[in-house]
Every structure is written in C-alpha cells, then in structure tokens.
Scaffold this motif. Sequence first.
Motif, PDB file in Angstrom:
ATOM      1  N   LEU A  27      29.171  20.803   0.528  1.00  0.00           N
ATOM      2  CA  LEU A  27      27.496  19.529   0.314  1.00  0.00           C
ATOM      3  C   LEU A  27      27.584  19.018  -1.208  1.00  0.00           C
ATOM      4  O   LEU A  27      27.879  18.574  -1.450  1.00  0.00           O
ATOM      5  CB  LEU A  27      26.700  19.978   0.776  1.00  0.00           C
ATOM      6  CG  LEU A  27      26.825  20.633   2.567  1.00  0.00           C
ATOM      7  CD1 LEU A  27      25.407  20.623   2.590  1.00  0.00           C
ATOM      8  CD2 LEU A  27      26.554  18.646   2.897  1.00  0.00           C
ATOM      9  N   TYR A  61      22.134  12.374   4.098  1.00  0.00           N
ATOM     10  CA  TYR A  61      21.832  13.806   5.206  1.00  0.00           C
ATOM     11  C   TYR A  61      22.738  14.799   3.890  1.00  0.00           C
ATOM     12  O   TYR A  61      22.220  15.696   3.881  1.00  0.00           O
ATOM     13  CB  TYR A  61      22.909  13.936   6.433  1.00  0.00           C
ATOM     14  CG  TYR A  61      22.686  12.519   7.171  1.00  0.00           C
ATOM     15  CD1 TYR A  61      20.909  13.154   7.921  1.00  0.00           C
ATOM     16  CD2 TYR A  61      22.625  11.570   7.469  1.00  0.00           C
ATOM     17  CE1 TYR A  61      20.227  12.516   8.839  1.00  0.00           C
ATOM     18  CE2 TYR A  61      21.902  10.714   8.978  1.00  0.00           C
ATOM     19  CZ  TYR A  61      20.575  11.218   9.409  1.00  0.00           C
ATOM     20  OH  TYR A  61      20.077  10.707  10.150  1.00  0.00           O
ATOM     21  N   THR A  62      23.429  14.710   3.642  1.00  0.00           N
ATOM     22  CA  THR A  62      24.420  15.220   2.546  1.00  0.00           C
ATOM     23  C   THR A  62      23.127  15.672   1.706  1.00  0.00           C
ATOM     24  O   THR A  62      22.837  17.203   1.418  1.00  0.00           O
ATOM     25  CB  THR A  62      25.486  14.969   1.867  1.00  0.00           C
ATOM     26  OG1 THR A  62      27.074  14.153   2.109  1.00  0.00           O
ATOM     27  CG2 THR A  62      26.052  15.831   0.474  1.00  0.00           C
ATOM     28  N   LYS A 121      19.496  15.616   2.098  1.00  0.00           N
ATOM     29  CA  LYS A 121      18.824  16.865   3.000  1.00  0.00           C
ATOM     30  C   LYS A 121      19.326  18.397   3.132  1.00  0.00           C
ATOM     31  O   LYS A 121      18.579  19.308   2.933  1.00  0.00           O
ATOM     32  CB  LYS A 121      18.566  15.785   4.380  1.00  0.00           C
ATOM     33  CG  LYS A 121      17.659  16.840   5.148  1.00  0.00           C
ATOM     34  CD  LYS A 121      17.982  15.286   6.480  1.00  0.00           C
ATOM     35  CE  LYS A 121      17.057  16.262   7.511  1.00  0.00           C
ATOM     36  NZ  LYS A 121      16.414  15.460   8.177  1.00  0.00           N
ATOM     37  N   TYR A 122      20.698  18.407   3.743  1.00  0.00           N
ATOM     38  CA  TYR A 122      20.907  19.491   3.740  1.00  0.00           C
ATOM     39  C   TYR A 122      21.083  20.155   2.067  1.00  0.00           C
ATOM     40  O   TYR A 122      21.054  21.764   2.397  1.00  0.00           O
ATOM     41  CB  TYR A 122      22.792  19.250   4.601  1.00  0.00           C
ATOM     42  CG  TYR A 122      22.078  18.794   5.641  1.00  0.00           C
ATOM     43  CD1 TYR A 122      21.231  19.082   6.322  1.00  0.00           C
ATOM     44  CD2 TYR A 122      22.934  17.926   6.511  1.00  0.00           C
ATOM     45  CE1 TYR A 122      21.415  18.718   7.526  1.00  0.00           C
ATOM     46  CE2 TYR A 122      22.918  17.657   7.337  1.00  0.00           C
ATOM     47  CZ  TYR A 122      22.001  17.885   8.318  1.00  0.00           C
ATOM     48  OH  TYR A 122      21.932  16.826   9.833  1.00  0.00           O
ATOM     49  N   ILE A 153      18.820  23.541   2.204  1.00  0.00           N
ATOM     50  CA  ILE A 153      19.678  24.901   1.887  1.00  0.00           C
ATOM     51  C   ILE A 153      19.358  25.655   0.482  1.00  0.00           C
ATOM     52  O   ILE A 153      18.780  26.763  -0.102  1.00  0.00           O
ATOM     53  CB  ILE A 153      20.512  25.720   2.188  1.00  0.00           C
ATOM     54  CG1 ILE A 153      21.434  24.993   3.604  1.00  0.00           C
ATOM     55  CG2 ILE A 153      21.424  26.395   1.521  1.00  0.00           C
ATOM     56  CD1 ILE A 153      23.082  24.720   3.444  1.00  0.00           C
TER      57      ILE A 153
END
Length: 181
Positions: free
Chosen positions: A16, A29-30, A32-33, A37
């Motif tokens: 990511l 979403y990139t 977000k993830y 993490i």
Amino acid sequence: MPLNIYIISHPIIKLLTNSFINNTIQYEYTYKYIGFILIYEILRKYIKIKQIHIKCIYYTQIINILDKSETYYIFTDLVNTYHMITDIKILLPNIKIINFEEKINLSLKEKIKNINRNNNILILEMNLNKYSTIELITQLQKEADISLNKITIGCIKCNNDILEKLGIQYPKLNIYTTQII
C-alpha cells in the motif's frame, strides 16, 4: 540521532505504501488501510485489555474488554489524515482525536492542558516534514507534563531533516514510519 525509529515492514503496508509514494493508486481506501494498519502497529503495545470471567451454571465465559482507565489521544491534521482514522473510533471508543494544524492556537493549548500526564499520545501525520510537530511535543511536555515515553509519532513517510531535529531535542521519542526520505 538516538531516536527509536521503527520502520513497519508488514507486507500489506509495503504494498500500500509503495502505491501511495509512487502515486500509482489514487484511492481513498489506500489511505484508510495504511492508516488502520499503521495505527494498529503503533497502539498494539499500548492498549491494555482486561479479562472478565463470567461464571455461568455449567461453564465460565471469558470476555476481553478495553481498560477504561487508559485514554488515548491522536493529534492529527484531519484535513490530511481523515481517511486514515475514519474507523478507529469504532474499534477504540476511548480514543480522542484532536485536530492539530500548522500553528498551535489557544483552543489547542486548552485541550492540551486538560490531558492527564498518564495518557498515551499519538501524533499522526501523512508526511512528517513540519517543524510544528516539534512545537506540539514541546507544548505537550510543558503544559501537560507528559513524558516522552507516552508520546509516539506515526507517519507514512518522514524526512531526514526533521528526524535529525527530533533526535537532538527528544532523543527517546518513538517514531513509527514506513519510509524515511
């Protein structure tokens, strides 16, 4: 530069982050993830869980809950990191998110004064390249008497210049990042 720098090497974070840094994927979403993490990797050392044993007639049920005496603060610029922290409040209800912009204003100073010295502080940035982060750490130590072992910085990437300044002023600071530029 005697900082405690942790470069997160989780395979999903690497994939990511690579797409984030090289601008090959422009999805929210990139962020977000990556944020999810990154915050997980940082907070898993600090989160305290209590076990509750409920004795039923024929068995004992064990439930894990968050320790309510622990409070966590995230200082971040919500304009830049909103997508990174959208779901964190669902998982950690006792986390408080404070918007931190370029300059420290009076309302931010008031919020800092209300922080208990035993609370855990996370400063979250997309790119650690602003000297206002150093000013925030100074205010946290001066106004709320928070020790450096309670303050952690998390960022996707950070500049070497700011790391050198942080290393000179705050040599015991913990920094979690995916890449140093």
